[in-house]
Design a protein around this motif. Structure first.
Motif, PDB file in Angstrom:
ATOM      1  N   PHE A  58       0.797  -1.204   0.287  1.00 39.33           N
ATOM      2  CA  PHE A  58       0.015  -0.714  -0.086  1.00 39.33           C
ATOM      3  C   PHE A  58       0.959   1.128   0.431  1.00 39.33           C
ATOM      4  CE2 PHE A  58      -2.702   2.816   1.510  1.00 39.33           C
ATOM      5  CZ  PHE A  58      -3.548   3.450   1.109  1.00 39.33           C
ATOM      6  N   ARG A  59       1.962   1.008   0.669  1.00 33.51           N
ATOM      7  CA  ARG A  59       2.944   2.251   1.242  1.00 33.51           C
ATOM      8  C   ARG A  59       3.191   2.434  -0.390  1.00 33.51           C
ATOM      9  NH1 ARG A  59       4.740   3.782   6.041  1.00 33.51           N
ATOM     10  NH2 ARG A  59       5.497   5.294   5.490  1.00 33.51           N
ATOM     11  N   LEU A  60       3.716   0.999  -0.829  1.00 35.09           N
ATOM     12  CA  LEU A  60       4.394   1.091  -2.030  1.00 35.09           C
ATOM     13  C   LEU A  60       3.881   1.905  -3.532  1.00 35.09           C
ATOM     14  CD1 LEU A  60       7.301   0.831  -3.676  1.00 35.09           C
ATOM     15  CD2 LEU A  60       6.745  -1.626  -4.282  1.00 35.09           C
ATOM     16  N   SER A 113      -6.465   5.366  -2.062  1.00 35.74           N
ATOM     17  CA  SER A 113      -8.387   4.577  -2.032  1.00 35.74           C
ATOM     18  C   SER A 113      -9.099   5.137  -2.638  1.00 35.74           C
ATOM     19  CB  SER A 113      -7.653   4.533   0.235  1.00 35.74           C
ATOM     20  OG  SER A 113      -8.366   6.012   0.474  1.00 35.74           O
ATOM     21  N   CYS A 114      -9.407   6.098  -2.660  1.00 32.68           N
ATOM     22  CA  CYS A 114     -10.441   7.046  -3.310  1.00 32.68           C
ATOM     23  C   CYS A 114      -9.935   5.887  -4.865  1.00 32.68           C
ATOM     24  CB  CYS A 114     -10.452   8.038  -3.013  1.00 32.68           C
ATOM     25  SG  CYS A 114     -11.276   8.593  -1.416  1.00 32.68           S
ATOM     26  N   TRP A 156      -4.650  -5.411   2.347  1.00 30.88           N
ATOM     27  CA  TRP A 156      -4.165  -4.403   3.899  1.00 30.88           C
ATOM     28  C   TRP A 156      -4.915  -3.475   4.250  1.00 30.88           C
ATOM     29  CZ3 TRP A 156      -2.669   0.330   4.621  1.00 30.88           C
ATOM     30  CH2 TRP A 156      -1.813   0.571   5.680  1.00 30.88           C
ATOM     31  N   PHE A 157      -5.451  -2.629   3.153  1.00 32.19           N
ATOM     32  CA  PHE A 157      -6.057  -1.773   3.791  1.00 32.19           C
ATOM     33  C   PHE A 157      -7.959  -2.040   4.299  1.00 32.19           C
ATOM     34  CE2 PHE A 157      -8.190   2.482   2.882  1.00 32.19           C
ATOM     35  CZ  PHE A 157      -7.425   3.456   3.622  1.00 32.19           C
ATOM     36  N   GLN A 158      -8.118  -2.884   3.396  1.00 30.07           N
ATOM     37  CA  GLN A 158      -9.847  -3.006   3.689  1.00 30.07           C
ATOM     38  C   GLN A 158      -8.960  -3.570   5.189  1.00 30.07           C
ATOM     39  OE1 GLN A 158     -10.748  -5.660   0.734  1.00 30.07           O
ATOM     40  NE2 GLN A 158     -12.143  -4.104   0.288  1.00 30.07           N
ATOM     41  N   GLN A 159      -8.396  -4.645   5.615  1.00 31.96           N
ATOM     42  CA  GLN A 159      -8.539  -5.363   6.851  1.00 31.96           C
ATOM     43  C   GLN A 159      -7.587  -4.387   8.141  1.00 31.96           C
ATOM     44  OE1 GLN A 159      -5.151  -8.018   6.479  1.00 31.96           O
ATOM     45  NE2 GLN A 159      -6.534  -9.444   6.223  1.00 31.96           N
ATOM     46  N   PHE A 160      -7.017  -3.162   7.479  1.00 33.15           N
ATOM     47  CA  PHE A 160      -6.156  -1.558   8.423  1.00 33.15           C
ATOM     48  C   PHE A 160      -7.289  -0.840   8.704  1.00 33.15           C
ATOM     49  CE2 PHE A 160      -4.815   2.948   8.259  1.00 33.15           C
ATOM     50  CZ  PHE A 160      -4.433   2.543   9.544  1.00 33.15           C
ATOM     51  N   MET A 161      -9.013  -0.302   7.683  1.00 31.61           N
ATOM     52  CA  MET A 161     -10.042   0.173   8.329  1.00 31.61           C
ATOM     53  C   MET A 161     -10.250  -0.029   8.799  1.00 31.61           C
ATOM     54  SD  MET A 161      -9.581   2.725   6.239  1.00 31.61           S
ATOM     55  CE  MET A 161     -10.893   3.973   6.163  1.00 31.61           C
ATOM     56  N   LEU A 205     -13.635   6.618   2.384  1.00 29.44           N
ATOM     57  CA  LEU A 205     -14.277   7.588   3.390  1.00 29.44           C
ATOM     58  C   LEU A 205     -14.886   8.474   2.793  1.00 29.44           C
ATOM     59  CD1 LEU A 205     -13.023   5.519   6.676  1.00 29.44           C
ATOM     60  CD2 LEU A 205     -15.587   5.270   5.661  1.00 29.44           C
ATOM     61  N   GLN A 206     -13.677   9.396   2.829  1.00 23.88           N
ATOM     62  CA  GLN A 206     -13.044  11.301   2.769  1.00 23.88           C
ATOM     63  C   GLN A 206     -14.328  11.150   1.540  1.00 23.88           C
ATOM     64  OE1 GLN A 206      -9.267  12.140   2.138  1.00 23.88           O
ATOM     65  NE2 GLN A 206     -10.287  14.090   0.166  1.00 23.88           N
ATOM     66  N   VAL A 207     -14.140  10.610  -0.098  1.00 17.13           N
ATOM     67  CA  VAL A 207     -15.213  10.846  -0.778  1.00 17.13           C
ATOM     68  C   VAL A 207     -16.414  10.728  -0.061  1.00 17.13           C
ATOM     69  CG1 VAL A 207     -16.629  10.552  -3.377  1.00 17.13           C
ATOM     70  CG2 VAL A 207     -14.376  10.510  -2.967  1.00 17.13           C
ATOM     71  N   GLU A 208     -17.011   9.494   0.449  1.00 17.28           N
ATOM     72  CA  GLU A 208     -18.134   9.143   0.879  1.00 17.28           C
ATOM     73  C   GLU A 208     -18.766  10.511   1.695  1.00 17.28           C
ATOM     74  OE1 GLU A 208     -19.073   5.701   2.142  1.00 17.28           O
ATOM     75  OE2 GLU A 208     -18.762   4.292   0.190  1.00 17.28           O
ATOM     76  N   ASN A 209     -17.831  10.651   2.620  1.00 14.22           N
ATOM     77  CA  ASN A 209     -18.502  12.066   3.141  1.00 14.22           C
ATOM     78  C   ASN A 209     -18.020  13.572   2.813  1.00 14.22           C
ATOM     79  OD1 ASN A 209     -17.501   9.801   5.494  1.00 14.22           O
ATOM     80  ND2 ASN A 209     -15.935  11.563   6.169  1.00 14.22           N
TER      81      ASN A 209
END
Ligand SMILES: [Ca+2]
Ligand SMILES: [Ca+2]
Length: 268
Positions: free
Chosen positions: A139-141, A170-171, A246-251, A262-266
């Motif tokens: 994800f970081r890469l 993530s968006c 990873w991101f889904q687990q992390f979130m 989340l940002q766009v949905e917000n």
């Protein structure tokens, strides 16, 4: 005004007294250390006595055998010059010197008490890639690739479909993430054989890369068929799928939600 000058003078006096008391303490300790060895001079090899003599003064000095009135005695001295002999040592401050003399030469110049930690080069512990870091590495890469593409890195016009607005990774859609990985693959595969070998990947590794110490383990794991080459398919699968997982687990753990953007949905 007169009072201010008097005050300054008093402070200066206190400061000088404190300094001279530290200096005289050093001299006193040095004298005590030398006195303790005195009865053995002439009876024990001075080189052996040197091993026992602790050097307080001059600051940074080391014990050498010198001649005084025809007698070889151990004495704490600051080296004026050093032999070229290569016998590396590591100081307690973690710096490697060509030999111990050079260590003390610098310590004396900087008036710093720097001891010897061990013979040989200082050992720099290699950063260990923890499981947590390894998990987030893809994800970081991708995040880093996204930044490079936004900065207009060579060939990044292939990623034109990726929004240049600073939306988080993530968006992006899965397709956009895949293109991002593909673009970077093209940049890294300099001989254009459709595979990333060790030499191609070496280009990728440098100090600005996030979690650089996880790179090797990660690239090895991308080479699914272990033929020492990472194909485009292996690359995108490894990078895109794993960063998403990873991101889904992390979130879901950290934010209580497994939604990627989340940002766009917000904003809606
Ligand atoms: Ca290649
Ligand atoms: Ca492979």
């Amino acid at each position: 005004m007169k009072m201010l000058v008097t005050l300054h003078l008093c402070l200066l006096l206190v400061f000088l007294q404190a300094r001279s008391s530290t200096a005289s303490k050093g001299r006193r300790n040095q004298k005590l250390a030398e006195d303790r060895l005195r009865p053995y001079i002439g009876r024990v090899e001075p080189e052996e006595l040197c091993k026992l003599l602790k050097c307080y003064k001059p600051v940074g000095s080391w014990c050498q055998v010198v001649e005084e009135d025809g007698v070889r005695v151990p004495k704490c001295v600051c080296p004026k010059s050093c032999p070229r002999q290569v016998a590396p040592v590591c100081s307690v401050l973690g710096k490697t010197y060509g030999n111990q003399c050079l260590l003390h030469k610098e310590a004396c110049r900087k008036r710093r008490r720097t001891g010897l930690a061990h013979q040989g080069h200082c050992i720099v512990p290699e950063a260990v890639c923890s499981e947590g870091e390894y998990g987030q590495f893809p994800f970081r890469l991708l995040d880093w690739f996204l930044l490079l593409s936004r900065m207009g890195d060579p060939g990044s016009n292939n990623t034109r479909s990726i929004p240049s607005t600073p939306l988080p990774q993530s968006c992006l859609s899965r397709e956009q993430r895949r293109r991002l990985a593909e673009w970077r693959f093209g940049v890294l595969d300099r001989n254009k054989d459709g595979k990333l070998g060790r030499r191609d990947l070496k280009k990728l590794r440098y100090k600005h890369m996030p979690l650089e110490h996880c790179a090797q383990r990660f690239f090895q794991s991308c080479d699914a068929d272990s033929n020492k080459k990472v194909t485009l398919r292996e690359w995108t699968g490894c990078l895109v799928d794993r960063s998403e997982i990873w991101f889904q687990q992390f979130m879901s753990v950290k934010m209580g939600s497994s939604k990627l953007c989340l940002q766009v949905e917000n904003n809606h």
